[in-house]
Design a protein around this motif. Structure first.
Motif, PDB file in Angstrom:
ATOM      1  N   GLY A  21       0.818  -1.200   0.000  1.00 15.14           N
ATOM      2  CA  GLY A  21       0.000   0.000   0.000  1.00 15.14           C
ATOM      3  C   GLY A  21       0.855   1.255   0.000  1.00 15.14           C
ATOM      4  N   TRP A  22       0.205   2.397  -0.218  1.00 17.44           N
ATOM      5  CA  TRP A  22       0.872   3.688  -0.158  1.00 17.44           C
ATOM      6  C   TRP A  22       0.817   4.232   1.264  1.00 17.44           C
ATOM      7  N   PHE A  23       1.904   4.869   1.683  1.00 19.71           N
ATOM      8  CA  PHE A  23       1.987   5.503   2.989  1.00 19.71           C
ATOM      9  C   PHE A  23       1.919   7.005   2.766  1.00 19.71           C
ATOM     10  N   ILE A  24       0.813   7.613   3.183  1.00 20.96           N
ATOM     11  CA  ILE A  24       0.546   9.037   2.946  1.00 20.96           C
ATOM     12  C   ILE A  24       0.388   9.735   4.295  1.00 20.96           C
ATOM     13  N   THR A  25       1.089  10.855   4.457  1.00 27.70           N
ATOM     14  CA  THR A  25       0.996  11.605   5.713  1.00 27.70           C
ATOM     15  C   THR A  25       0.548  13.031   5.453  1.00 27.70           C
ATOM     16  N   ASP A 145       5.396   7.834   1.334  1.00 26.58           N
ATOM     17  CA  ASP A 145       5.493   7.958  -0.120  1.00 26.58           C
ATOM     18  C   ASP A 145       5.044   9.346  -0.570  1.00 26.58           C
ATOM     19  N   LEU A 146       4.113   9.927   0.161  1.00 27.92           N
ATOM     20  CA  LEU A 146       3.587  11.264  -0.135  1.00 27.92           C
ATOM     21  C   LEU A 146       3.310  11.975   1.173  1.00 27.92           C
ATOM     22  N   LEU A 189      12.098  21.009   5.135  1.00 34.66           N
ATOM     23  CA  LEU A 189      12.002  19.578   4.835  1.00 34.66           C
ATOM     24  C   LEU A 189      11.384  19.362   3.455  1.00 34.66           C
ATOM     25  N   ALA A 190      10.367  20.144   3.146  1.00 35.13           N
ATOM     26  CA  ALA A 190       9.738  20.030   1.827  1.00 35.13           C
ATOM     27  C   ALA A 190      10.695  20.434   0.716  1.00 35.13           C
ATOM     28  N   ARG A 191      11.520  21.440   0.976  1.00 37.20           N
ATOM     29  CA  ARG A 191      12.507  21.873  -0.024  1.00 37.20           C
ATOM     30  C   ARG A 191      13.550  20.788  -0.269  1.00 37.20           C
ATOM     31  N   ARG A 195      10.204  15.624  -4.212  1.00 34.09           N
ATOM     32  CA  ARG A 195       9.453  14.540  -4.849  1.00 34.09           C
ATOM     33  C   ARG A 195       8.426  13.936  -3.892  1.00 34.09           C
ATOM     34  N   ARG A 196       8.708  13.957  -2.603  1.00 35.52           N
ATOM     35  CA  ARG A 196       7.786  13.384  -1.623  1.00 35.52           C
ATOM     36  C   ARG A 196       6.750  14.386  -1.146  1.00 35.52           C
ATOM     37  N   TRP A 197       7.125  15.644  -1.018  1.00 37.11           N
ATOM     38  CA  TRP A 197       6.271  16.640  -0.380  1.00 37.11           C
ATOM     39  C   TRP A 197       5.441  17.402  -1.405  1.00 37.11           C
ATOM     40  N   ARG A 198       4.230  17.775  -0.983  1.00 41.12           N
ATOM     41  CA  ARG A 198       3.398  18.722  -1.715  1.00 41.12           C
ATOM     42  C   ARG A 198       2.996  19.806  -0.712  1.00 41.12           C
TER      43      ARG A 198
END
Length: 223
Positions: A21-25, A145-146, A189-191, A195-198
């Motif tokens: 499965g996908w792990f989304i936070t 993953d996202l 962290l997003a910077r 690829r992981r962060w939106r």
């Protein structure tokens, strides 16, 4: 995989994203509106026919929820706070997150280790490398993953929480400067991992924010 002297538990070996499965936070400072968007993400995935485990940190297990109550209400040192967060996370990963992913279920989690780096790290001054070492011990090889970051200026978040009129927990009572540090760390962290962060601008109407959240989710699933 047998536990070593440096590993207190036997951690399952995660399969590739194509066979698990996908792990989304979801992340963001208090007052950013994660709860509403969390529900939208879970409902959207389920509407697509995906099996979803919805959970939160700290918490997610009976022991984790008891630790959550302590963390939100009891005065303690910053080090004790970080260690309790990771204790709750160890139980959460071992008994909820990894088993669900291995069954092919998606896991949507309200906060994960990024929150610890932002709150206990940048917010309260624990060196980042110390927290990252704990993360490597507790969940080696596992990261979302996202990650959807609901980004909001600290002063706007404070106004929102005040307008809600509810009793603030121990974290929500931190000064505005604390949340400004937390926000800056989230953006850093997003910077570092684009690829992981939106990053979602949460300083708008709820429906506009939700539209961006679900569009980010759709783009991730279709990539």
């Amino acid at each position: 995989m047998r536990a070593s002297a440096n590993s207190p538990v036997e951690a399952p070996v995660l399969k590739t994203p194509q066979s698990r499965g996908w792990f989304i936070t979801l992340e963001g400072i208090d007052g950013a509106g994660k709860s509403s968007q969390f529900s939208a993400v879970v409902e959207t995935l389920r509407g697509l026919g995906r099996a979803v485990v919805a959970t939160r940190e700290p918490g997610g297990t009976p022991l984790g929820e008891r630790l959550r109550e302590l963390l939100l209400s009891e005065p303690m040192s910053t080090s004790a706070e970080a260690l309790l967060v990771f204790a709750a996370r160890q139980e959460h990963v071992l008994h909820v997150i990894e088993p669900a992913l291995l069954r092919g279920q998606d896991v949507v989690c309200d906060r994960f280790t990024d929150a610890t780096l932002a709150y206990q790290g940048a917010g309260k001054g624990i060196p980042r490398d110390r927290l990252e070492a704990l993360a490597q011990w507790v969940h080696p090889g596992l990261e979302p993953d996202l990650t959807l970051l609901l980004d909001l200026p600290a002063e706007v978040a404070a106004q929102r929480m005040q307008a809600q009129g509810r009793t603030a927990d121990r974290f929500e009572r931190e000064p505005q400067e604390f949340f400004a540090r937390v926000r800056r760390e989230y953006l850093e962290l997003a910077r570092e991992q684009p690829r992981r962060w939106r990053v979602i601008d949460a300083n708008r109407d709820l429906e506009d924010v939700r539209e961006d959240v679900l569009q980010s989710l759709k783009s991730f699933l279709e990539a």
